[in-house]
Each structure stands twice: as structure tokens, then as C-alpha cells.
Design a protein around this motif. Structure first.
Motif, mmCIF file in Angstrom:
data_model
loop_
_atom_site.group_PDB
_atom_site.id
_atom_site.type_symbol
_atom_site.label_atom_id
_atom_site.label_comp_id
_atom_site.label_asym_id
_atom_site.label_seq_id
_atom_site.Cartn_x
_atom_site.Cartn_y
_atom_site.Cartn_z
ATOM 1 N N GLN A 25 -7.022 -10.055 -11.260
ATOM 2 C CA GLN A 25 -7.938 -9.658 -10.032
ATOM 3 C C GLN A 25 -8.663 -8.367 -10.260
ATOM 4 O OE1 GLN A 25 -7.840 -11.083 -6.917
ATOM 5 N NE2 GLN A 25 -6.796 -12.879 -7.920
ATOM 6 N N THR A 26 -9.799 -8.544 -9.694
ATOM 7 C CA THR A 26 -10.774 -7.228 -9.860
ATOM 8 C C THR A 26 -10.428 -6.572 -8.566
ATOM 9 O OG1 THR A 26 -12.344 -8.344 -11.147
ATOM 10 C CG2 THR A 26 -13.070 -6.343 -10.085
ATOM 11 N N ILE A 27 -9.868 -5.338 -8.732
ATOM 12 C CA ILE A 27 -9.644 -4.658 -7.401
ATOM 13 C C ILE A 27 -10.076 -3.162 -7.234
ATOM 14 C CG2 ILE A 27 -7.259 -5.611 -7.476
ATOM 15 C CD1 ILE A 27 -6.133 -3.384 -8.692
ATOM 16 N N LYS A 28 -10.329 -2.659 -6.317
ATOM 17 C CA LYS A 28 -11.028 -0.996 -6.034
ATOM 18 C C LYS A 28 -9.691 -0.510 -5.387
ATOM 19 C CE LYS A 28 -15.534 -3.149 -5.781
ATOM 20 N NZ LYS A 28 -16.812 -3.419 -4.776
ATOM 21 N N PRO A 29 -8.931 0.033 -6.123
ATOM 22 C CA PRO A 29 -7.839 0.909 -5.610
ATOM 23 C C PRO A 29 -8.119 2.377 -5.434
ATOM 24 C CG PRO A 29 -7.280 0.604 -7.799
ATOM 25 C CD PRO A 29 -8.615 -0.309 -7.603
ATOM 26 N N TYR A 30 -9.271 2.758 -6.197
ATOM 27 C CA TYR A 30 -9.808 4.282 -6.077
ATOM 28 C C TYR A 30 -8.653 5.032 -6.865
ATOM 29 C CZ TYR A 30 -13.792 2.528 -3.802
ATOM 30 O OH TYR A 30 -14.886 1.644 -3.493
ATOM 31 N N THR A 31 -8.218 4.743 -7.773
ATOM 32 C CA THR A 31 -7.141 5.747 -8.605
ATOM 33 C C THR A 31 -6.929 5.268 -10.096
ATOM 34 O OG1 THR A 31 -4.726 6.239 -8.725
ATOM 35 C CG2 THR A 31 -5.119 4.006 -8.041
ATOM 36 N N ASP A 32 -6.618 6.044 -10.885
ATOM 37 C CA ASP A 32 -6.476 6.278 -12.134
ATOM 38 C C ASP A 32 -5.113 6.231 -12.666
ATOM 39 O OD1 ASP A 32 -5.794 8.705 -12.132
ATOM 40 O OD2 ASP A 32 -7.642 9.575 -13.368
ATOM 41 N N LEU A 33 -4.141 6.324 -11.526
ATOM 42 C CA LEU A 33 -2.602 6.516 -11.765
ATOM 43 C C LEU A 33 -2.270 7.331 -12.626
ATOM 44 C CD1 LEU A 33 -1.911 2.458 -11.672
ATOM 45 C CD2 LEU A 33 -1.690 4.037 -9.996
ATOM 46 N N TRP B 113 4.568 10.333 -5.674
ATOM 47 C CA TRP B 113 3.694 11.223 -5.672
ATOM 48 C C TRP B 113 3.320 11.956 -7.030
ATOM 49 C CZ3 TRP B 113 0.079 12.191 -2.247
ATOM 50 C CH2 TRP B 113 0.179 11.782 -0.972
ATOM 51 N N LYS B 114 4.219 11.808 -8.015
ATOM 52 C CA LYS B 114 4.126 12.530 -9.214
ATOM 53 C C LYS B 114 4.106 11.258 -10.303
ATOM 54 C CE LYS B 114 4.691 17.029 -8.469
ATOM 55 N NZ LYS B 114 4.874 18.507 -8.934
ATOM 56 N N ALA B 115 3.846 9.949 -9.842
ATOM 57 C CA ALA B 115 4.011 8.896 -10.864
ATOM 58 C C ALA B 115 5.429 8.826 -11.426
ATOM 59 C CB ALA B 115 2.813 8.789 -11.786
ATOM 60 N N THR B 116 6.568 8.930 -10.995
ATOM 61 C CA THR B 116 7.757 8.915 -11.701
ATOM 62 C C THR B 116 8.570 7.724 -11.508
ATOM 63 O OG1 THR B 116 8.837 9.754 -9.432
ATOM 64 C CG2 THR B 116 8.123 11.548 -11.160
ATOM 65 N N LYS B 117 7.954 6.907 -10.959
ATOM 66 C CA LYS B 117 8.706 5.510 -10.739
ATOM 67 C C LYS B 117 8.134 4.407 -11.895
ATOM 68 C CE LYS B 117 11.648 7.372 -8.207
ATOM 69 N NZ LYS B 117 11.074 8.754 -8.336
#
Length: 971
Positions: free
Chosen positions: A872-880, A747-751
């Protein structure tokens, strides 16, 4: 390289799977018999010797919920908890009850005093009243560490344990929902009180509550948890230089081109129960058979799911195989392309069982039916099957980047492994179809002749697992020996592509590129009504050996880490997992939180235990720095068991719903939306900082790992844009190398990697160690995480299997195109879409600038060891990236460089499947604590950097808002 290929006609060849079969005919493909695997040892049998503890069966995956009618007493305040310095060097001693009182008893002989008289032949029995109670007075403020209830058969199914110092103001000590009766024990009570009361909420029988005996002990080393010596984690300084790992070696090639231009595609299969278009209801075109998708009045009918995407018994054991397509369509000078199919099984098989092209020209075809079996190079391998012979021997896996038989082949067919190989060289002749008076596509009397294959042809292909009892016995496997498998679409000259069903009769066609959220490995549309399994499917292009890795990893994901039992019936016990779990934990397997690989159970009712979620905890030192909590460590572990008997125990670490805070928002069209946020209470001490975390879907994780660090960092803004949106990467120390890495999971990009995420979840949520966290002291912080101390846990191989399983999970394709459901057949609800509305919703999503954080498109690089994830061209809808989401969503827990109000942008792919994946009767929610019950609520909670987009959403017209939600539901 195909100059030596002989001309082989498809005419007169063997039909492997119902060539020309209809919905009313017998499927001639090998039948998927009911699996009969080797029985697992009974859950109660000892493992490893007579001195081992008895292993109880795994608990239910979905815990019992409270009725919501129980008391909502406040949590125990510090003044009623044990004082500091309590002597825990010895076991707790018995504490005497001075007086017992109760609500009305059944009769004078069964009064409350009988529950504390030390006599197991007498009992307290209440009148048949759910709200009955019994109260215990110690005469003065008394330290309590332990309580035991011995129930008669009339026990409490739901009740609260409350405490008081004055007999008037009551606080909740414990709450039980789904009580089992018998002997119930409560440890680590941490109470310093005069009164304890058992307040009934729901009886298990028609009779009143009945207790033989209730006893108490003071705190001691046998019933009270000591404080942990915790230490804080350090975070990299802002602006640290990121270390990007070297490009890993590819684990397995899935596609390559030979020097002459021949395209070689390799992929894995696993046994399946039925065909791809067999849903729970029979369906047929109007006038051509039974259509059970509607009743006599034409109303939709749901008779349950089919059995295509589920996993067969012992799916991880000898039930995967590899397939190789050798395609010369792009070789210079080839005018009549040929596709050679080789298969690589783990045991001997019968020949045949291959099928190509759907029988779309037969209006009687529904769930199955095929035009061509291709040309089996040695027909006797099929006819030998009539004599129960498996004439196709095990063939070794081919080398990477080359064919097994590049120069010799079989029967003049260069590249074919043996007589069990199949050649396809044409699109078979078929009947032309046109709409009849009912709008059904039926033969119009014109025959379309066979023709050669050409680049771009879409070929539906399926195989079979068609072994024998003798062949399976020869490898020590007494399970089933016949299965179906996946139905895939191969595009000549390109490779595998996800597919959907078009007219006529859901004939397969490659999905448009703009629907492929997970790249060319996206999961095809589901016509078997198996939506609960949509997040459990491997990448469509999974390699032949990676499929075996995938299913072995899936086994671990579903394994009880104490008993070794699989949570799906019919699967052998995983003996390597027996007793890996520590004494306190949240769930016994990964699936317990990630329900059907999706989200965890949402907070719904007061007193609900939140053990399918995670609660991260911290104390604050004198300098204001957060570090693991001295009671809970990094996270609360809510369930417990005895390590000597294996019996479940209550050690007072539960976190519960204490209530809900609500507010309303009025949208521009007058719609009033009520927003609800859960409040929580702790059975034990309340930490200075804590965060309630829902489990997230585990799809697409391997693709996110393959996004280059540079691409993530390139989106970081040091200056906010016109909407106040910035974006910050969370930089994290790699726990194994110490290098500064870009965080991308959690949830907070800690991994920093899937390996990191998997090992952390194993420790924090299941109390299972690994090579990264070798002992449970790691829960207390880095100073205690001594790598020289190793406790039994996941091995390196086990950790790799789990990590690779999650990496290989595919992402469902966007449901934004219309499926060709036959005339009169009710579409499956999640495939009944409005493409025009969805397209409009996508424009709204962009226009209100949701894409400022939920970036629609990314490209993966070479950072993954899995070829399936690369380029791969992907569409995750996130910028991480991390974004400040405002005070309403803040949890005040700091993690590495993430502040209490910052959250990683959650991927949206698959979000429209949320409720379908959860399944009937399971309530899941959105956002980090599951508070949002709908997508509309989730949007309305956005603040901080999301506030401008939220306000634009509030101002939308009804039509635009509905279009936006339709778009999100299509993902």
C-alpha cells in the motif's frame, strides 16, 4: 471462465433497498429494528459461584474533573513520609485522635468531637459552606497508613486531605473529585505527621458536610504497599545488527486473479443501524422536501448524529458476513462484463437485499434510494421471505485463491454459489439531469439508456442482513435479525475504493488517490455525522473472515477486564475477561484511555487525576542507571480495588495536575500565543525520573507494522542536515525472542510489533497479563519477570484478537476535496473544506521542512500477515525515527536507546479529526503530555531538531499559517 454465463436482464428484477425511493418514501430494504440482545447478567451478580466476589458495575469512561477551585497544596515531602524500615509484617493498628477541631459546626450538638467518638449514631455537621473543614490532632508526630470516613447523607463531592506537622504549613495527601459518600477508605497514606485535615471544596447536597465517624490506622501489611525488588532493562548496543522476521503467511486473501484474468474481490460486512447518508437532521434539495439542516433563518442546525458508523448490539455475535465479487471485465474477449456477487452468512437468510447504483436522478432521494438490485438468480428465495422463510442456507467459506464453484455454478452462471447469488451486467437506464432555476439537478426529459458495464465504472453497493426470528433462534441467538450494512464503492476491474459524495445529491465517487492516507483501505467520507466513530472503522478492504476477527477484537478493546462488561449497552458480558485485572490499574478497558480510539483526556485543571494517561517511572541507581521505581515499577497504576469484595479503593498512587507553567510566543504578524505545560504531583513518592504520556490514536497501526525495516533504517542520518535534523532508529530487544528489532510503536518507539505494544499496554495500563508478560512481577523489571510463573490473563487467542483488531483499524481519507452537498443543505463542518487553501498549506508544510521528520509518503511491504496491509502507498507523515526535540519537551526518561529528549515522530494522519473524535465536552491535547491545546501550540513547542521548522512557522504570514493549519486539519 465466463463463457457459460447466460444473458440475464436486469429488467423486472427485485428491488432490495428502495430502488427509486425518496426522502419521503418508505425504505423497502429490511428495517434495522431496535436490537434486542440477550440481556447480560446484572453487574452485581456473582460469577462462577457463591464464593466469588461481587462484581460492581464498570466505572464511567470519563472521570469526574475537579472544579479547579480546590487548594493547590504541595505534595508530601520526604520528611513527612514514613521512614525506611517500618515494620509491615502485621496489620496496621488503630491510631487515636487526641483532639478534633473544625470550622463552624451546624450546632453545638454536632461538633467535631462527634466524628471521633466511636459512636455511629452521632455526627459532626458543618454549616452549609463548601470551604468547611475538620482537623484531627494526634498530639505528636504519628505514623499513619489508613483513614476511613463514614459519611451521613450530606457528603463531600470534592475535598482534599491535607497533613501538617505544625498546623500552619499544609501538604496534600489525597484529593477527591466525584466523591460518592457512604464509606470512603484511603490506604497507603505513607504519612508521619501530627495533623490531618479534611478541607471541603464542594458539597454534594444543600446541607453542610456531615460525618458519622473518622478512624485512622498505623501502617501495616493490610494497608501499605511494600517496596518492589526492581531490575534494569538492557538495551542493544548502538549499531547492533537488526533481525527482520521472516515474511508471514497471509491470514486471508482479499483479492486475487484467476488464470483467465477474472478478478475476485472478497470483503467483510457487519450489521449497521442505518444508511450512509442519513445524518441527525433530515435533508432535501431546495423545493423537494424537508431540510432540517438549517432553521427558518437559514442558520445551521445540529440535531445530533445519524446511526451509520456506530456498532449494533452484539455486533461480534453472528452479525458479520462475507461478500465475494467475481468480475470478468479484464478477461480476454469479454465485451459485456459481468459481476457475480456471492454472500457468506453465519445463518440462513432471505434472498434479495442487494442494491447497486445510487438513484441520483431523483431529486427526492436523500439518505437512500437505489437504481438496481441486480439479478437474483432464484426469485423464490425473495418471495419466500413473504412467508417468513429463509431460503438462503449457510454456504461454507470459499477456499483461498479459488472459487467455491469454479466449474459448475448455478443456473448456468459459472461461479455463482446458488439461487441467492446476484448478477450485475449493466449500468441501469436513468434520467439525465440538469440544473433548474434553483441550481438543483433535476431530470431534463432525456432518458439515458441502460448500457453494459465497462472497466472503471464506479458501482455503489450495499447488502442487507435479512434473516428471521426462527433462523436466529436455531443458532441460539435471541437478538435482532434485520440490519443494514456498509455502503461501498466497487470499481469494475480494480476492486473496492474509498468514496465521497459528489453532485447530484452526494452521489458516490471514488476518492482521488492523493487523499488515500491509509492506502486503498482508507475510510470513506462520513455523511452520517458520526465523527466520534471515525477512528473505530475497519479497513475498507477488510477480508470476510478478518471482519469477524476485527469485531471480536473490538469486543475485547471495549471489555471491562474485571467485570467482563462491555462499555456500550446491549452487549453480552465477556465471561472470559472476568477478574483478569490485578488490584491496581489505570483503566479497566483500552477505551478508557484511547477515548473513541483517539487521545486521552488532556490535563485541564489543578488536582485533576491523570488516570486516562500513563505515567512511566524510574529510579536511578548508584551508577546513574535507570530502572523501574521501587514503589510504582515501570508505571504508576492509579486506581485500585479490593480483590475480595471488588470495591474501588484509594491506594495513593494517583498522579495529579499541580499547576501549569506558561510562556508566550509572538508570531510575525503580531499574534501572541500562550503555551502551557502541566506540572504534576504524586500522591506517593516522586520518582527520580518520570514521564507523563497521553494515549495516542490507534488508527493505521497495521500499516505501520508493514513498513519494511530497511525503509525505516534507510532514513537514519548519522550526520545532521542543514537544519540539524538527524533521526535515529530505536533498536529494541524482542521480549519473546531476544532478537534485536526496530522499534516502531510508542512515544519513544520502544515496541517492536503490535503484539508487543498490546501486551505491554495490557500490563502497564490495565494490570492484565498475557503470554508475553505472564505475571505482574514483570512490572518490576526483567529479573522478576519469571516466565514459569503464570497469572490468569489474556490467552494467546485473546492477545491475537486485540492485536489484529488494532492492526485492521482504517485511516480516514484526507478531507481535501469538496463534497457535493445538495443545494441549501448545510455541509457537515468537518467536510466543509477549502481545497485551494489546503493545497497551499501542503506546500507550506513542505517548504518549512516539516517533512524532514513527518515524511509524507511510504510504501508497505510484505511484513504483515494481513493482505489488507500489503503493498500500500500510505501517507502517515512519520519516519518512525527518534529525534532530539530539545529541553522544553524532554522528560529525562531513558527507554532502550532513546534519551530523555528524543521522541519518535508521531504520525499525523487523522490529526484533523482529533476534537471531533473526542466528542462534545471532552478536551484532548497534542504532544506526549497533552500540553498543546491547538496545533499551533504543538508546533511552537518543537525544539532541538525541530527548531528551524518552528522558527519558519513563527515567521509565516497570516495567510500561510492559516493555510498550514487548514492542511493539518484536513488530514
Amino acid at each position: 471462465m465466463f463463457g457459460a454465463v447466460v444473458a440475464i436482464s436486469a429488467a423486472g428484477t427485485l428491488t432490495g433497498c428502495g430502488g427509486g425511493s425518496s426522502g419521503n418514501s418508505t425504505d423497502t430494504k429490511p428495517v434495522a429494528d431496535a436490537p434486542a440482545p440477550a440481556p447480560a447478567p446484572p453487574a452485581s451478580s456473582p460469577v462462577g459461584g457463591t464464593d466469588e466476589p461481587e462484581l460492581p458495575p464498570a466505572p464511567p469512561e470519563i472521570p469526574a474533573l475537579p472544579t479547579g477551585t480546590g487548594p493547590a497544596a504541595p505534595a508530601l515531602p520526604p520528611s513527612l513520609q514514613l521512614p525506611s524500615g517500618v515494620d509491615l509484617s502485621k496489620p496496621g493498628s488503630a491510631v487515636a485522635v487526641v483532639k478534633a477541631t473544625s470550622s463552624a459546626s451546624e450546632n453545638n450538638a454536632n461538633g467535631p468531637d462527634k466524628a471521633v467518638d466511636g459512636n455511629l449514631t452521632t455526627r459532626w455537621s458543618s454549616t452549609p459552606d463548601d470551604k468547611a473543614w475538620i482537623q484531627f490532632d494526634f498530639g505528636a508526630k504519628t505514623q499513619i497508613g489508613y483513614m476511613k470516613l463514614i459519611w451521613e447523607n450530606a457528603y463531600g463531592k470534592e475535598y482534599a486531605l491535607q497533613v501538617s506537622d505544625d498546623g500552619e504549613t499544609w501538604y496534600q495527601l489525597r484529593y477527591v473529585a466525584g466523591g460518592k459518600g457512604g464509606t470512603e477508605e484511603f490506604f497507603n497514606l505513607n504519612a508521619n505527621v501530627r495533623y490531618v485535615r479534611l478541607q471541603g471544596v464542594a458539597r454534594a447536597t444543600q446541607y453542610g458536610y456531615s460525618l458519622f465517624e473518622v478512624t485512622f490506622n498505623g501502617p501495616g501489611n493490610d494497608n501499605t504497599l511494600p517496596s518492589l525488588n526492581t531490575s534494569a532493562f538492557s538495551a542493544p548496543p548502538m549499531g547492533s545488527t537488526v533481525v527482520t522476521p521472516a515474511t508471514p503467511t497471509v491470514l486471508e486473501q482479499t483479492q486475487f486473479t484467476l488464470p483467465d484474468g477474472t478478478l475476485v474481490t472478497r470483503f467483510g460486512f457487519v450489521g449497521r443501524s442505518r444508511h450512509a447518508r442519513e445524518r441527525g437532521e433530515d435533508w432535501a434539495e431546495v423545493g423537494y422536501g424537508t431540510n432540517a439542516t438549517v432553521d427558518a433563518n437559514g442558520k445551521p442546525v445540529d440535531k445530533g448524529p445519524g446511526a451509520y458508523l456506530n456498532f449494533i448490539s452484539n455486533y461480534f455475535k453472528n452479525r458479520t458476513w462475507g461478500v465475494e465479487f467475481i468480475d470478468n471485465s479484464r478477461v480476454a474477449g469479454v465485451t459485456k462484463p459481468t459481476v457475480i456477487v456471492n454472500q457468506y452468512y453465519q445463518q440462513a437468510q432471505r434472498g434479495g437485499g442487494h442494491s447497486f447504483f445510487r438513484r441520483f436522478d431523483d431529486p427526492g432521494v436523500t439518505g437512500y434510494g437505489w437504481m438496481s438490485p441486480g439479478t437474483l438468480l432464484d426469485r423464490t428465495t425473495y418471495t419466500d421471505g413473504f412467508k417468513d422463510l429463509t431460503s438462503c442456507p449457510v454456504v461454507p467459506k470459499p477456499p483461498e485463491g479459488a472459487l467455491l464453484k469454479p466449474n459448475t455454478g448455478y443456473g448456468g452462471v459459472i461461479g455463482a454459489n446458488d439461487g441467492c447469488s446476484v448478477v450485475l451486467d449493466n449500468v441501469p437506464g436513468h434520467q439525465d439531469v440538469a440544473a433548474n432555476a434553483n441550481g438543483v439537478m433535476v431530470p431534463n426529459g432525456v432518458n439515458v439508456p441502460s448500457r453494459s458495464l465497462k472497466v472503471g465504472d464506479a458501482i455503489e453497493f450495499t447488502g442487507s442482513f435479512f434473516s428471521s426470528r426462527a433462523a436466529m433462534d436455531a443458532i441460539g441467538d435471541n437478538g435482532n435479525f434485520r440490519y443494514y450494512t456498509n455502503e461501498v464503492t466497487y470499481v469494475v476491474g480494480s476492486g473496492l475504493r474509498p468514496w465521497y459524495g459528489v453532485q447530484p445529491r452526494l452521489m458516490n465517487a471514488p476518492l482521488p488517490a492523493d487523499t488515500l492516507q491509509g492506502g486503498t483501505g482508507s475510510i470513506s467520507y462520513d455523511y452520517a455525522d458520526n465523527a466520534t466513530f471515525m477512528f473505530q472503522q475497519p479497513n475498507t478492504q477488510i477480508g470476510m473472515q478478518n471482519m469477524q476477527r476485527f469485531v471480536e477484537g473490538r469486543r475485547w478493546f471495549h471489555t471491562n477486564m474485571w467485570t467482563g462488561d462491555h462499555n456500550e449497552a446491549g452487549n453480552d458480558r465477556n465471561t472470559a475477561a472476568v477478574k483478569l485485572q490485578g488490584p491496581r490499574f489505570n483503566q479497566t478497558n483500552c477505551f478508557g484511555c484511547h477515548i473513541n480510539n483517539g487521545r486521552s483526556l488532556a490535563p485541564q485543571v489543578i488536582n485533576q487525576r491523570l488516570d486516562t494517561m500513563a505515567v512511566r517511572t524510574a529510579a536511578v541507581d548508584a551508577n546513574g542507571k535507570q530502572q523501574p521505581h521501587p514503589v510504582y515499577g515501570l508505571a504508576v497504576q492509579m486506581n485500585a480495588r479490593s480483590l475480595t469484595t471488588g470495591v474501588a479503593q484509594d491506594w495513593g498512587n494517583s498522579v495529579r495536575v499541580a499547576g501549569f507553567d506558561t510562556k508566550t510566543v509572538t508570531l510575525a504578524d503580531g499574534t501572541v500565543v500562550t503555551l502551557s505545560k502541566p506540572r504534576v504531583s504524586f500522591d506517593g513518592p516522586t520518582p527520580a525520573a518520570y514521564s507523563l504520556r497521553s494515549a495516542q490514536p490507534v488508527i493505521g497501526m497495521g500499516l505501520l507494522e508493514a513498513i519494511p525495516d530497511a525503509d525505516i533504517l534507510a532514513r537514519v542520518r548519522t550526520t545532521a542536515d542543514e537544519d540539524g535534523v538527524k533521526g535515529q532508529a530505536n533498536l529494541v530487544y524482542d521480549p519473546e525472542t531476544g532478537a534485536v528489532r526496530v522499534g516502531r510503536y510508542g512515544w519513544k518507539a520502544t515496541k517492536v510489533s503490535l503484539r508487543h505494544q498490546t501486551a505491554s499496554a495490557a500490563l502497564l495500563d490495565m494490570s492484565v497479563t498475557s503470554p508475553i508478560y505472564p505475571n505482574r512481577d514483570c512490572l518490576a523489571g526483567p529479573a522478576q519477570c519469571n516466565r514459569t510463573k503464570s497469572e490468569k490473563g489474556l490467552s494467546e487467542d485473546d492477545l491475537q484478537l486485540l492485536s489484529r483488531y488494532v492492526a485492521l483499524l482504517g485511516v480516514p481519507a484526507q478531507r481535501s476535496v469538496t463534497s457535493g452537498f445538495p443545494k441549501g443543505v448545510t455541509p457537515l463542518p468537518y467536510l466543509d473544506v477549502n481545497p485551494t487553501q489546503i493545497a497551499a498549506g501542503a506546500k507550506v508544510f513542505s517548504s518549512i521542512r516539516c517533512t524532514a521528520c513527518h515524511v509524507a509518503e511510504m510504501k508497505t511491504g510484505l511484513a504483515s500477515e494481513l493482505a489488507e496491509m500489503r503493498n500500500q502507498t500510505i501517507k502517515p507523515y512519520t519516519d518512525l525515527l527518534l529525534h532530539d526535540m530539545g529541553s522544553d519537551l524532554a522528560d529525562n526518561l531513558v527507554e532502550d536507546q532513546a534519551s530523555g529528549s528524543q521522541w519518535r515522530t508521531s504520525p499525523l494522519w487523522g490529526i484533523g479529526y482529533t476534537e471531533a473524535v473526542a466528542g462534545s465536552g471532552v478536551k484532548v491535547g497534542y504532544l506526549h503530555d497533552g500540553r498543546a491545546r491547538t496545533l499551533t501550540e504543538a508546533i511552537l513547542w518543537h525544539g532541538g531538531e525541530g527548531a528551524a521548522s518552528r522558527q519558519r512557522f513563527v515567521n509565516l504570514s497570516t495567510a500561510d499559517r492559516q493555510a498550514l493549519i487548514a492542511f493539518l486539519n484536513s488530514l
